[in-house]
Structures are given as C-alpha cells and as structure tokens.
Design a protein around this motif. Structure first.
Motif, PDB file in Angstrom:
ATOM      1  N   THR A  18     -17.846   8.775  -5.649  1.00 38.40           N
ATOM      2  CA  THR A  18     -18.319   9.264  -4.352  1.00 38.40           C
ATOM      3  C   THR A  18     -18.965  10.655  -4.381  1.00 38.40           C
ATOM      4  OG1 THR A  18     -16.788   7.813  -3.224  1.00 38.40           O
ATOM      5  CG2 THR A  18     -17.578   9.693  -1.981  1.00 38.40           C
ATOM      6  N   SER A 122      -5.744   8.284   4.331  1.00 37.54           N
ATOM      7  CA  SER A 122      -6.777   7.250   4.211  1.00 37.54           C
ATOM      8  C   SER A 122      -6.975   6.605   5.571  1.00 37.54           C
ATOM      9  CB  SER A 122      -6.336   6.184   3.218  1.00 37.54           C
ATOM     10  OG  SER A 122      -6.186   6.748   1.958  1.00 37.54           O
ATOM     11  N   VAL A 138     -11.416  -2.281  -1.564  1.00 37.39           N
ATOM     12  CA  VAL A 138     -12.455  -1.733  -0.684  1.00 37.39           C
ATOM     13  C   VAL A 138     -11.901  -1.094   0.589  1.00 37.39           C
ATOM     14  CG1 VAL A 138     -14.592  -2.277   0.524  1.00 37.39           C
ATOM     15  CG2 VAL A 138     -14.012  -3.522  -1.536  1.00 37.39           C
ATOM     16  N   PHE A 139     -10.781  -1.601   1.111  1.00 35.29           N
ATOM     17  CA  PHE A 139     -10.412  -1.199   2.471  1.00 35.29           C
ATOM     18  C   PHE A 139      -9.231  -0.236   2.569  1.00 35.29           C
ATOM     19  CE2 PHE A 139     -12.651  -5.289   3.118  1.00 35.29           C
ATOM     20  CZ  PHE A 139     -13.722  -4.770   3.823  1.00 35.29           C
ATOM     21  N   HIS A 141      -9.541   3.175   1.562  1.00 32.93           N
ATOM     22  CA  HIS A 141     -10.066   4.478   1.170  1.00 32.93           C
ATOM     23  C   HIS A 141     -10.129   5.416   2.363  1.00 32.93           C
ATOM     24  CE1 HIS A 141     -10.847   3.229  -2.882  1.00 32.93           C
ATOM     25  NE2 HIS A 141     -11.513   2.172  -2.460  1.00 32.93           N
ATOM     26  N   VAL A 143     -12.236   8.184   4.984  1.00 35.97           N
ATOM     27  CA  VAL A 143     -13.412   8.035   5.839  1.00 35.97           C
ATOM     28  C   VAL A 143     -14.684   8.580   5.176  1.00 35.97           C
ATOM     29  CG1 VAL A 143     -13.041  10.188   7.103  1.00 35.97           C
ATOM     30  CG2 VAL A 143     -14.209   8.300   8.214  1.00 35.97           C
ATOM     31  N   TYR A 146     -16.354   5.934   3.075  1.00 33.41           N
ATOM     32  CA  TYR A 146     -17.109   4.964   3.876  1.00 33.41           C
ATOM     33  C   TYR A 146     -18.379   5.601   4.427  1.00 33.41           C
ATOM     34  CZ  TYR A 146     -12.899   2.249   3.398  1.00 33.41           C
ATOM     35  OH  TYR A 146     -11.848   1.568   2.857  1.00 33.41           O
ATOM     36  N   LEU A 149     -21.054   5.364   1.866  1.00 34.30           N
ATOM     37  CA  LEU A 149     -21.661   4.030   1.799  1.00 34.30           C
ATOM     38  C   LEU A 149     -22.579   3.794   2.996  1.00 34.30           C
ATOM     39  CD1 LEU A 149     -18.599   1.956   0.532  1.00 34.30           C
ATOM     40  CD2 LEU A 149     -20.626   2.659  -0.747  1.00 34.30           C
ATOM     41  N   ALA A 150     -22.141   4.275   4.170  1.00 34.87           N
ATOM     42  CA  ALA A 150     -22.984   4.137   5.350  1.00 34.87           C
ATOM     43  C   ALA A 150     -24.293   4.894   5.164  1.00 34.87           C
ATOM     44  CB  ALA A 150     -22.242   4.658   6.575  1.00 34.87           C
TER      45      ALA A 150
END
Lengths: 307, 360
Positions: A18, A122, A138-139, A141, A143, A146, A149-150
C-alpha cells in the motif's frame, strides 16, 4: 507450501504494497501532467514523520493521515514553485527535495523516536469478513488500504473518462498546444504536483502509522524510488501501477516467507527477486506499441508562456 | 586485558625512547570524535555507541570534548568525514562500524599523531586500535530462554548479512536452545540490511505466520519487538534494552555497553599511555549486558538464565564448549574443549542440527 499459509501471505501482500501504491498513484498523475518529480522519497518520509507526530499529539491516526497529506502537499508545493514559476530544472529540484525531506524529517522526528502508538482499528465489514478465503484476504484491512484501491479506479476514471483528465493529459503531452487552447498550464501542473505530494505523504504515513506504529529515521528505506520506477514500467496507467506495486510487495513478502520455510533457494537471489521480477514483468508488458508511446510528450519539460 | 595493554604500552614507550623521541606528555584536554553508521535515534546499535560517548563525557567532565557524526555511509565518503574530524583537532577518533575499516586505515596513515579506534574490524596500525564485543555470550543466555519458552518448538531469527559475527550468534543461540529443548528448530530469514524497519517487520510477520512463537533478531530496529507485543508472543531486544517497545513481549535484551571501554581508552589519552591494541570484550568486562529478565517469566526459568549469565561472567562457562559438530557432522570442538577465538572469528558454517542453508 511447507509452512506458508497462502491466505495470510496474500493479506500481508496487500498491506506491504500500500505505501508504494499510494505514492506511485500520486506520481502517475504528476507525470501525466508533464512534470517529473523525483522527490517522492522526500515527500514520503516527511509525510511519515508529520503523520506520526500528529497522531502522537492528537491521539487520532486519521488526523495523522490528514497532517501527512498536508505535509507531503507542502513539500510538493516547494517543488512546484521552484520548477513552475522559477523554472528550475525538474530533475535537480526533485533530487534536492528528497535530500531535503530526509534531513527535515530527521530533525522533526528527533523528539518522536522511541514512541509507539496503538494500531488504528481495521474497518469492520460484517458478513464480508466472514467469507471463506476472500474474507481474511481482502475484507479485514484498514480504511486507508481501501482508499488506495479506490484511488486506482478514481484515477483511471479521471484520466481516461473525464474532461478534467483530458485537459491534464493535454498539458502533459503538449503544453504549448494546451496553452494555445487557453488552458492554465501552470495552475493545472501545480494542482497535479500538490496532489502527488499529498499521496506520497499519505503513503509515508501508512508506513509510520499503520505498519510500524513508530518513527525511525530513514524508515521509508527507498520506497519512494520504487514508486517512481513502477510508474515508468507501468507505462503511466493506474491499473498497471496497481499490478506493479502488488507484484513488488508480493514478491518481497513471498521471498521472506520462502526463506523462513527453508526453501533451498539462495537467499541473495531471493532478496533481489522483488526488483528483478517487477522489472521483468512490467518491461514485458510495455513491449506493445501502444505502451511504447505512453510517455507523456512533455515529461520533464519546462513551460514558459512566451516560448 | 589490563596486562596486555600494559605490555603494549611499555613496548610503545620503549620504541619511542629508542627512537629518541620525547615521551608523550600528559594531556589536559582531549577531543574525541565518533562516527556512527546510522542515526543515534535508532534505539539500537548506534544509540548505544552514543550512550558510551555520553558516559565518557560524564566521566571526564570539561576535560573531554566530543564531536559525533551520524548516518555516515560505509565507503569512500567515510574517509572525507574522518579526515574532517582529524583536521578539526580530534585527538582520538572512534569509527564504530565494520565498513569503516579501510577508510580508517587510510586516513590514519595520513594523520600519524591522531589515534583511531575501529569497532568490529580486523586491521590495526600503530595509531589504529580495534575493539569488538562478544555478542555471542548474550546469545547463549537468550537461546536458553527461547528454547524453554517456545511451545511450537519454532524460533524465528531475523538476521542481516552472513558474516562470522552474525553466524556466531545464530550458532551460540542454537546450541543453548537445543540444550534447553532438544526438539527446537530455527527458522532463519536474511534481510541483507542492518536497519530496515519495514523489512524486519515483514520478516517477523512471515515467521509468526509460519508458526514461530519466539522471535530473535540480529538486526537493529525495534519493529519485530513491537509486532511481538501486538501478537502476544516473546521476543528479545538487540543492542539496546528494547523492553519499552514490548513491556510483555520483550523477555530481555542483549545490550552493548561501550562506556567502560571508551572511558578506559580516552583515559589512556589523558595519561599518554595509549597504544594500539586488539580487544574482544564480553560479559565479564561488562561490555555485553543482559538486563534483568521480564518479571512475567516463570521464576525458575529466570533463575536458570541468571545462572548461565553468571557462569559466563565468571568465565566458568564458554558458549562454544565441545563436543560440537558442524552442520555436515564433522567435529570442530572436541569434548571438554572450548572454541578458540580464531575459530569463532572465521565461523562461516552452521552447527549441527540447524535445518537451513547458509548463504555464501
């Protein structure tokens, strides 16, 4: 694979990648606007220290990330003023920004060495987190991950599907033409540069706030340079930046796991593998004709309205 | 040690007298320079060298002036900084990292009146002394603790680069851990960096995910300890007392305590008795310290570790006491004997029982 749990490995991969992903996405937008800012490492480390300091002072990691984005943005503004208004050389100014950032962060960080903060929580995604396989990978992690990725999708959409993105790319491809059409080249570039700085600062803070929860001098250890390289090898596309960052982070985590599991591969080779594999894959992908023409036309060129 | 330095000092004085030179007068003021390879805020190796400098300043007061340069890269740039310190009037300069070795020898040749001290290297000159610490002595104590503490029988070990000092540490810890627990196995990860918090954290995480419940490190950052605290497992501090980063996780640390050595050597500058020497100091001299073991550890185990520590301090026990075999099964220390310093300083092999391949 002996002792290696693929679920945990893939989850670690996302976290490890990241910081580089955030910084590389920022630099992607900067370079698409025709500016080469080699100061990513300096902006990252400044973001890392400012984000950490703000977290310690306010107790809120989210304010820490805001402070990091601001700090990275301010560093980038220095670069922007020097290169866009005072027309200094971008390569030299970018390198100077990295050196400046490393020194400045060490100075700011002096009173924050040796402090540890709590891990920010998380994101709790009910139901999703319990999906077998996918849930733990994946779910579960935070914010910011995410958000990164957004941003991949947002930047792709902005650059290829929006009017603003078209203008930004025009400025990067041919600033004289963009200028002749009446677009404010300098203002657009300054905005892109600031955005890139904010992203690099956020990426740096991800290291200090999320991953290590402490400040150490020089803690970004070259992540900014990797981000720069990934932008080039990814031929300036956000999807490929994601691939490059995850590939690099993934091979880094994988090689450590292979060593721990006792695979009889020379450790020296494993250590070098993240660099080698990332470069090879991205070079192979950029062999197509489309990709070869991907370099923004005016990358690194100085713009002056009287030219 | 005292006798050796005395003899060396006498020899140097005799040489000076024979050459018809005046014996060096006693000095009122001494300026000492220090160069560190990393930041003094690393809370590890460099931090401890700086603590040693501060100890010397507290000991000598105003008579001693010190300067230090941190983040000095190993390589040619180091020569520039050493030269600068010598030109700035330093009487004695401590170069505290292995990679400063050749630059120190080169600069020392240009400044015969300045004394140089190089840590962890092997090249000396008339004005270059070397000093090193027996880090492996601390490893024997924590190896025992690790062997007893692990429930999965998997101990994770994060290491920087394959050099004898590091391999010695792995072997010393493994010998002690196997003695405490015959089923124990080491998982070893080389990160090829002395101080890289991100990589160290990733390596620590990989080791824990593979079933290790005790972590050891020879790298300098406290990232593995911070992670161990979060995951509720045990770990050991490196170079400095790292218990602050893992109040529950940190069993104990191997602390480098350079103060006594720096005070002794700078003291010799004041009375004019400095001479080149080669000293390898450990727990008996107080240069390697294992601080009190965490109170959350079983008192019986704490007593065992204390006993091992004391036996090393009293020179009753050597961590490399035979019979010991190399990984390939050949004997390198016979029963009842101890490894000599030459064997240790050239140790480029694992001991028998380690299930890993040593990088070349």
């Amino acid at each position: 694979m002996g002792g290696i749990d693929p679920i945990l490995l893939l989850a670690s991969l996302m976290v490890a990648s990241t910081p580089i992903l955030l910084a590389a996405l920022g630099e992607l937008v900067v370079e698409r606007a025709g500016v080469l800012n080699l100061g990513v490492e300096g902006m990252m480390i400044t973001g890392a220290v400012c984000g950490f300091a703000a977290t310690v002072l306010t107790g809120s990691p989210w304010l820490g990330f805001v402070a990091a984005a601001l700090a990275g943005g301010v560093m980038a503004l220095i670069f922007g003023v020097l290169t866009q208004y005072l027309l200094s050389n971008q390569v030299a100014t970018g390198l100077a920004l990295t050196l400046f950032g490393l020194g400045l962060s060490a100075l700011i960080g002096q009173s924050y060495a040796g402090i540890t903060i709590d891990r920010p929580p998380s994101l709790n995604l009910p139901l999703l987190r319990d999906i077998p396989w996918l849930g733990p990978i994946v779910f579960r992690h935070d914010v910011i991950l995410y958000l990164s990725l957004a941003m991949v999708v947002a930047i792709w959409w902005f650059l290829t599907r929006s009017r603003g993105g078209l203008i930004l790319r025009a400025v990067g491809e041919n600033h004289d033409a963009a200028h002749a059409l009446g677009y404010p080249v300098i203002a657009i570039r300054m905005a892109a540069i600031t955005f890139g700085g904010a992203m690099a600062g956020t990426g740096g803070a991800y290291i200090s706030i999320m991953r290590l929860r402490q400040w150490t001098e020089g803690m970004t250890s070259g992540a900014g340079w990797i981000a720069l390289a990934i932008v080039v090898f990814a031929s300036w596309r956000s999807g490929r930046v994601l691939l490059g960052a995850y590939l690099f982070g993934g091979v880094t985590v994988l090689q450590l796991n292979l060593q721990g599991a006792g695979f009889r591969i020379p450790a020296v080779l494993l250590s070098a593998s993240p660099y080698l594999i990332t470069i090879i894959v991205l070079v192979l992908m950029s062999l197509s004709r489309n990709a070869r023409n991907a370099t923004p036309g005016n990358l690194g060129a100085t713009f002056h309205a009287s030219n | 040690m005292k006798r050796r330095s005395f003899l060396a000092g006498t020899a140097a004085a005799a040489t000076a007298a024979a050459a018809g030179l005046p014996a060096r007068a006693q000095a009122d003021k001494i300026k000492a320079g220090f160069i560190y390879v990393g930041p003094i805020t690393d809370m590890g190796y460099n931090y401890q060298h700086n603590v040693g400098r501060e100890d010397a300043m507290a000991h000598f007061g105003d008579a001693l002036e010190t300067v230090y340069v941190e983040n000095v890269p190993e390589g040619p740039d180091c020569e520039r900084i050493l030269t600068q310190l010598a030109l700035d009037g330093c009487d004695i300069i401590f170069a505290t990292s292995f990679g400063f070795m050749d630059p120190t020898i080169n600069v020392a040749a240009k400044f015969p009146d300045v004394k140089f001290e190089h840590a962890t290297g092997f090249k000396t000159a008339d004005n270059v002394a070397i000093y090193n610490a027996r880090f492996y002595e601390g490893r024997a104590v924590i190896g025992h603790l690790a062997g007893k503490l692990t429930k999965s029988n998997q101990i994770g070990y994060i290491v920087p680069v394959p050099i004898p000092e590091v391999i010695m540490g792995i072997n010393a810890a493994f010998i002690a851990a196997r003695k405490a627990n015959p089923d124990v196995q080491f998982k070893i990860i080389w990160i090829y960096d002395w101080h890289n918090p991100q990589k160290e954290a990733d390596a620590a995480k990989a080791l824990v995910e593979q079933g290790c419940d005790v972590l050891m490190q020879h790298t300098d950052s406290n990232a593995p300890i911070t992670l161990a605290e979060e995951l509720g497992i045990h770990a050991f501090g490196q170079a400095a007392d790292m218990s602050a980063y893992g109040p529950n996780a940190c069993v104990t640390s191997i602390v480098d305590n350079w103060g006594p050595y720096y005070i002794e050597r700078i003291g010799m500058m004041f009375d004019g008795s400095w001479a080149t020497s080669d000293q390898w100091l450990g727990m008996p001299e107080g240069v390697i310290v294992v601080p009190e073991i965490n109170a959350n550890i079983d008192p019986e185990l704490r007593a065992e570790a204390d006993a091992i520590r004391d036996s090393i301090i009293n020179r009753e026990y050597h961590p490399f006491t035979g019979p010991l075999n190399k990984q390939d099964g050949t004997e390198f220390v016979a029963a009842g004997e101890v490894a000599d310093d030459g064997t240790l300083l050239n140790m480029m092999f694992y001991v028998e029982g380690i299930d890993a391949e040593l990088p070349s």
